[in-house]
Design an enzyme around this catalytic site. Structure first.
Site, PDB file in Angstrom:
ATOM      1  N   ARG A  21       8.866  22.669  -4.353  1.00  0.00           N
ATOM      2  CA  ARG A  21      10.161  22.800  -3.669  1.00  0.00           C
ATOM      3  C   ARG A  21      10.577  21.567  -2.863  1.00  0.00           C
ATOM      4  O   ARG A  21      11.693  21.480  -2.383  1.00  0.00           O
ATOM      5  CB  ARG A  21      10.146  24.042  -2.768  1.00  0.00           C
ATOM      6  CG  ARG A  21      10.350  25.322  -3.549  1.00  0.00           C
ATOM      7  CD  ARG A  21      10.099  26.544  -2.703  1.00  0.00           C
ATOM      8  NE  ARG A  21       8.667  26.754  -2.480  1.00  0.00           N
ATOM      9  CZ  ARG A  21       8.166  27.626  -1.613  1.00  0.00           C
ATOM     10  NH1 ARG A  21       8.986  28.341  -0.871  1.00  0.00           N
ATOM     11  NH2 ARG A  21       6.867  27.764  -1.473  1.00  0.00           N
ATOM     12  N   ARG A 337      13.298 -10.874  15.509  1.00  0.00           N
ATOM     13  CA  ARG A 337      12.341 -10.591  14.432  1.00  0.00           C
ATOM     14  C   ARG A 337      10.923 -10.990  14.820  1.00  0.00           C
ATOM     15  O   ARG A 337      10.723 -11.640  15.844  1.00  0.00           O
ATOM     16  CB  ARG A 337      12.797 -11.317  13.163  1.00  0.00           C
ATOM     17  CG  ARG A 337      14.080 -10.710  12.583  1.00  0.00           C
ATOM     18  CD  ARG A 337      14.633 -11.582  11.475  1.00  0.00           C
ATOM     19  NE  ARG A 337      13.625 -11.867  10.473  1.00  0.00           N
ATOM     20  CZ  ARG A 337      13.685 -12.902   9.631  1.00  0.00           C
ATOM     21  NH1 ARG A 337      14.692 -13.758   9.689  1.00  0.00           N
ATOM     22  NH2 ARG A 337      12.727 -13.089   8.747  1.00  0.00           N
ATOM     23  N   TYR A 370      21.255 -18.720  14.718  1.00  0.00           N
ATOM     24  CA  TYR A 370      19.961 -18.410  14.106  1.00  0.00           C
ATOM     25  C   TYR A 370      18.933 -19.407  14.611  1.00  0.00           C
ATOM     26  O   TYR A 370      19.096 -20.614  14.420  1.00  0.00           O
ATOM     27  CB  TYR A 370      20.028 -18.485  12.569  1.00  0.00           C
ATOM     28  CG  TYR A 370      18.653 -18.360  11.957  1.00  0.00           C
ATOM     29  CD1 TYR A 370      17.896 -17.206  12.163  1.00  0.00           C
ATOM     30  CD2 TYR A 370      18.091 -19.402  11.222  1.00  0.00           C
ATOM     31  CE1 TYR A 370      16.609 -17.096  11.643  1.00  0.00           C
ATOM     32  CE2 TYR A 370      16.804 -19.292  10.697  1.00  0.00           C
ATOM     33  CZ  TYR A 370      16.071 -18.138  10.919  1.00  0.00           C
ATOM     34  OH  TYR A 370      14.803 -18.031  10.413  1.00  0.00           O
TER      35      TYR A 370
END
Ligand code: UD1
Ligand code: CA
Length: 461
Positions: A21, A337, A370
């Site tokens: 399921r 990051r 950046y």
């Protein structure tokens, strides 16, 4: 593992079922609650009992199930054909080094929120068999607990085998039980499959115990979620919400301000200092630490990071693998990051990406920039649109920027390159050679001006 106590504890985890399921190509028990598989939750709970052994019965997609927990101290037992819970436990205890009065606890890998405290109540029972049961308004699908007039548990009857009257019983079997090894082996040997599903039912041992006048204790679970099994993804997401709600409540009671305890997701650990506040819609993954007085704005994602005291993270920021010293202002819409590190009071503004770069004290990278594979000193200012060109298509290169450097807007720093202390870079420069201390570097085409310039006009037909 604990081998001192006289009567030892063994855990058998059932995880062989198919989970049709779920409608998934992934094995059911590898579906996740709070970023970790149901099996991992179950094995953590099992390990918390400090048992002499843990055996996991696998079958359907068993390789993947075993792979997922490869470094666990557990034994894997194959059940190639799923002939029922009784059959699974037979295989699960085969060849076990156990004494007759050792306790065997049966857990289901698809019951992820079973708490250690509740389980300890079951295990701590002195009876020969103890069962975890619960009361349900809608008991359909579950095995029913049948008691005699004195209230003693006599038998469990499965839904499919139950009479109309038996189906009215609201006390159900959670499936989780504890039994003494010696008796369990003897009872499992007597199991027969003459029932509606043609399976060996583990639950049939209860009637055998009662027939031998052995006490069967029932520990009744108050919270259904703690013993709820997952059969489909709706149940999975409901348990996820319960889990998150409970974490949020604990966090709030421990002194963190949550704008809405129903709108926070913690998939791992979140450790908060004093007077931390978290706005709605934030997701925390892995191990996150927030220092005193940190404020997290709405809809931020923080993974494996440490945010220093007094820092503010504004809306929609994404922070992964980062350490910040404190008093930092981050976002809105910042992306930090892995390997980004902010010294104290460094500021990262909107649409700025920082990767593997350290930003010095009070330095600012405020707009649309950046900065990757770089080191920026203290009190420097990187103007809007500063880009470190760190990648030449094959390798990554480093950019070094000193203290008190001013980088004009829309500057590209083509790495490897360094800019000395107190240097200034004119806006729009493409810096390809090192800039020394205190120097001004301008690397752009000079402006030319033409007087009386006439713009082109549209032609008429
Ligand atoms: C079982 C109980 C039922 C109880 C319910 C609670 C029996 C006969 N019935 O029913 O009383 O109310 O759980 O959810 O025990 N499994 C195996 N191998 C097998 C069969 C099952 O490993 O051959 C595992 C499944 O993966 C699952 C667990 O055992 O984790 C329960 O199996 P499931 O088929 O869901 O049992 P139910 O029919 O729901
Ligand atoms: Ca089930």
């Amino acid at each position: 593992m604990n081998r001192q106590s006289r009567s030892e504890l063994h855990v058998v985890v059932l995880a062989a079922g198919k989970g049709t399921r779920m409608r998934s190509s992934r094995p059911k028990v590898l579906h996740e609650i709070a970023g970790r598989s149901m099996l991992a939750h179950c094995l953590d709970t099992a390990a918390a009992l400090d048992p002499a052994s843990i055996r996991v019965v696998i079958g359907h997609q068993g390789e993947a199930v075993r792979e997922s927990q490869a470094d666990r101290d557990v034994d894997w037992v194959w059940q190639h054909e799923q002939n029922g819970t009784g059959h699974a436990v037979q295989l699960g205890i085969e060849g076990l080094q156990a004494q007759a009065d050792d306790r065997v606890v049966v857990l289901y890998a698809d019951v992820p929120l079973l708490g250690v405290d509740l389980l300890k109540r079951l295990v701590g029972s002195n009876s020969v068999v103890s069962l975890l049961t619960m009361h349900m308004d809608d008991p359909s699908g579950y095995g029913r607990i049948l008691r005699d007039d004195a209230g003693r548990v006599r038998r469990i009857v499965e839904q499919k085998d139950a009479s109309e009257a038996e189906r009215q019983v609201r006390e159900v079997n959670t499936g989780i039980l504890m039994a003494r090894y010696g008796d369990l082996v003897a009872w499992l040997d007597q199991l027969e499959s003459g029932n509606a599903q043609g399976e060996l039912y583990l639950t049939d041992i209860i009637e055998m115990a009662a027939a031998e006048d052995k006490t069967v204790e029932a520990v009744v679970a108050k919270d259904a979620w703690a013993v709820s099994g997952v059969n489909d993804r709706l149940a999975l997401s409901r348990l996820e919400r319960v889990y998150q709600q409970r974490q949020a409540e604990a966090l709030a009671l421990a002194g963190t301000t949550l704008a809405d305890p129903a709108r926070i997701d913690i998939r791992g650990s979140l450790d908060c200092g004093q007077d931390v506040s978290i706005d709605v819609g934030c997701v925390f993954e892995g191990s996150v630490r927030l220092g005193d007085n940190v404020r997290i704005g709405p809809h931020c994602i923080l993974r494996d990071c440490e945010i220093g005291p007094g820092s503010t993270v504004e809306a929609f920021s994404h922070i992964d693998g980062v350490v910040t010293a404190g008093d930092n202002a981050i976002g809105p819409y910042a992306r930090l990051r892995p390997g980004a590190a902010l010294d104290s009071a460094a500021k990262i503004g909107n649409f700025v990406e920082i990767k593997a770069a350290r930003i010095g004290e009070r330095s600012k990278v405020n707009h649309l920039s950046y900065v990757g594979d770089a080191r920026v000193g203290d009190d420097s200012n990187l103007g809007a649109g500063t880009i470190t060109c760190n990648y030449d298509g094959a390798n990554k290169h480093h950019t070094e920027i000193g203290d008190r450097v001013f980088v004009g807007s829309a500057t590209q720093l083509v790495a490897p390159v360094s800019v000395g202390h107190d240097a200034t870079i004119g806006a729009g420069s493409t810096i390809t050679r090192n800039v020394g201390e205190g120097q001004l570097a301008v690397a752009r085409a000079r402006q030319s001006v033409i007087d009386g310039w006439r713009r082109p006009r549209k032609k008429r037909d």
